[in-house]
Enzyme design. Structure first.
Site, PDB file in Angstrom:
ATOM      1  CG  HIS A  47      -5.991  -6.840  -6.483  1.00 43.08           C
ATOM      2  ND1 HIS A  47      -5.792  -6.736  -5.131  1.00 43.08           N
ATOM      3  CD2 HIS A  47      -4.844  -7.382  -6.979  1.00 43.08           C
ATOM      4  CE1 HIS A  47      -4.574  -7.191  -4.826  1.00 43.08           C
ATOM      5  NE2 HIS A  47      -3.984  -7.591  -5.939  1.00 43.08           N
TER       6      HIS A  47
ATOM      7  CG  HIS B  86      -3.209 -11.485  -8.662  1.00 41.12           C
ATOM      8  ND1 HIS B  86      -2.758 -12.176  -7.569  1.00 41.12           N
ATOM      9  CD2 HIS B  86      -2.949 -10.177  -8.401  1.00 41.12           C
ATOM     10  CE1 HIS B  86      -2.244 -11.318  -6.685  1.00 41.12           C
ATOM     11  NE2 HIS B  86      -2.341 -10.097  -7.176  1.00 41.12           N
ATOM     12  CD  GLU B  87      -3.326  -7.214 -11.028  1.00 43.59           C
ATOM     13  OE1 GLU B  87      -3.894  -6.362 -10.328  1.00 43.59           O
ATOM     14  OE2 GLU B  87      -2.185  -7.664 -10.754  1.00 43.59           O
TER      15      GLU B  87
ATOM     16  CD  GLU C 262      -1.488  -9.630  -3.283  1.00 42.73           C
ATOM     17  OE1 GLU C 262      -1.935  -8.503  -3.559  1.00 42.73           O
ATOM     18  OE2 GLU C 262      -0.898 -10.331  -4.113  1.00 42.73           O
TER      19      GLU C 262
HETATM   20 ZN    ZN Z   1      -1.998  -8.347  -6.009  1.00 42.68          ZN
END
Ligand code: ZN
Length: 501
Positions: A269, A265-266, A295
């Site tokens: 980003h 997830h990170e 996101e």
């Molecule tokens: Zn996030």
């Protein structure tokens, strides 16, 4: 490039540098700083942030901005210069519309609210946080008044995080999502439960989990010469330019997929930030565009990629080699079903793909009503529990697992939560677009080939930096508005197979 735009850029580079310096200190505070460094660090950060704010809101900025605006008038909307000045104007107006006195009051209120929230959560007692939340709601109402809005005070706050999207648009998107997700969840609940005890009850060595997160980040295309991973209690991504973008993760001895998916997830980003053209560094166009678009990148890598069958076709054998004791008797299918288990739960950040957005619907509706006064702060716990009962069929046993779970309100942020679901919807739209352009995309995942997906995101999303709002970008690249359909189609297809609906 025009002379006035150059002058404006040269001026703005200084406050932007100060923000980046503050970001380095923030990162250090979360990752390495010894406990008792906190007071000195708070002073340091306050000095840097105040200096940056003074530079950004000085009269000189207005003069430079007006001169630059005259210079870019008539230029192509999408050109670097016109975009830079347009975005800088938006930032400047937002920063100067809120009086310094209100900013200072908010900062004091949130410092106290954060401490009170932590204590209230520990003691599972909302009343300890209640007066602070009241103050935060009042301040946000005042802030909305300063920023201005046409229809709903929530519009003004939402606009700080997701420019160009209105409360009414969020409502209509959420209604469409509810109409698809609520029945999907009911159908899943009627099926036999999935067994994930081997994930919850067996242990997975943390040093091996760490190695696995690094391996997957590298495969995704995360550039370790322009970033690094560390451990932090609350995982986040930060950047000081597009050439220094750092991620953090949190591992636990059970639930080995949680740390990995957190890193992915990170990493999503971070890939976005690493993909922003270097020419935008130290300008108003540097960085990701909106929270929803950010996101969309993290959730796309986490859900559409790292929770997919093709992904695990490649990584499950590796996973089993990393953790032979825990996984030697587990088949691929059992593992794949377990990591995609759908089950209503109290804590948003631990929720599965299907129930996740319901947590957001609840918060959005509560925040809206708090802002208009239709919901009294004292009634938040009761209203919260009623939402959970209606969306998820469960009632939180206490406030810690209910309305006190998230940090956001204690930070003073109202209007932020919808961006999680907006981002999720956008992730599905972008993913569907990538699939259409690259038909063998998912076949590549079975060989850990992610470059085609990353290149697609680079050319459609990352390349623009902060030039476009989310609706502008989607119209330009996909010819679409923000829409629920691709997400609903993706969920329906995936979970119909998984749960044999
Ligand atoms: Zn996030």
């Amino acid at each position: 490039m025009g002379e006035k735009v150059e002058q404006f850029k040269a001026y703005m580079a200084r406050p932007l540098d100060l923000h980046m310096a503050a970001a380095v200190l923030d990162w250090d505070q979360e990752v390495y700083m010894p406990e008792e460094g906190i007071n000195a660090r708070a002073e340091l950060l306050a000095t840097l942030n105040t200096l940056a704010h003074e530079l950004e809101t000085a009269d000189e900025v207005r003069y430079l901005l007006e001169a630059a605006e005259a210079e870019v008038a008539g230029m192509d909307y999408e050109s670097d210069d016109a975009s830079l000045i347009r975005v800088a104007r938006r930032d400047y107006d937002q920063q100067t519309k809120i009086p310094a006195e209100l900013v200072a009051r908010e900062s004091r209120a949130t410092s106290k609210a954060f401490v009170a929230w932590r204590k209230a959560r520990e003691e599972k007692n909302f009343t300890k946080f209640q007066p602070h939340l009241q103050e935060i709601v009042d301040i946000n109402r005042e802030k909305a008044g300063c920023l201005g809005y046409k229809e709903h005070p929530y519009d003004a706050l939402l606009n700080l995080f997701e420019t160009g999207v209105t409360t009414a648009q969020v409502e209509s998107l959420f209604n469409e999502l509810k109409a698809g997700l609520v029945p999907l969840l009911q159908e899943i609940a009627a099926r036999p439960p999935v067994d994930d005890t081997f994930l919850v009850e067996r242990t997975y060595a943390e040093d091996r989990q760490w190695e696995l997160t690094l391996l997957v980040l590298r495969d995704m295309g995360y550039n370790f010469k322009r970033g690094r991973q560390d451990k932090a209690p609350h995982p986040f991504t930060t950047n000081f330019s597009s050439t220094d973008v750092r991620v953090t993760t949190r591992l636990s001895p059970t639930l080995p997929q949680a740390g990995l998916l957190g890193s992915v997830h990170e990493g999503g980003h971070a890939l976005y930030e690493q993909g922003i053209p270097e020419k935008f560094n130290r300008t108003s166009l540097g960085g990701g565009a909106t929270l929803g678009l950010h996101e969309s990148q993290s959730r796309l890598w986490e859900n559409q990629v790292a929770l997919s069958r093709p992904f695990w076709t490649y990584y499950f054998p590796i996973m089993r080699a990393f953790f032979p004791d825990a996984l030697h008797d587990i088949s691929f299918d059992r593992f794949y079903r377990a990591i995609n288990k759908v089950q209503p739960s109290f804590i948003r950040v631990e929720a599965d793909e299907v129930t996740y957005n319901m947590h957001i619907f609840a918060r959005f509706e509560l925040e809206k009503d708090l802002l208009t006064g239709d919901l009294k702060v004292a009634d938040v716990p009761e209203a919260w529990n009623a939402k959970y009962e209606s969306y998820l069929g469960i009632t939180p046993p206490d406030d810690a697992q209910g309305c006190l779970q998230d940090i956001h309100w204690s930070h003073g942020t109202i209007g932020y939560f919808p961006t999680y679901t907006l981002g999720t919807a956008i992730s599905a739209q972008l993913y569907a677009g990538a699939l259409q352009d690259i038909p063998d995309l998912e076949a590549g995942f079975t060989r850990a080939e992610f470059t085609p997906l990353l290149d697609w995101m680079r050319s459609k999303v990352h390349v623009h930096g902060r030039k476009f709002t989310a609706p502008e970008l989607l119209r330009r690249e996909l010819g679409q508005n923000i829409s629920a359909r691709p997400l609903l189609d993706y969920m329906r297809k995936k979970y119909t197979t998984l749960y044999e609906l």
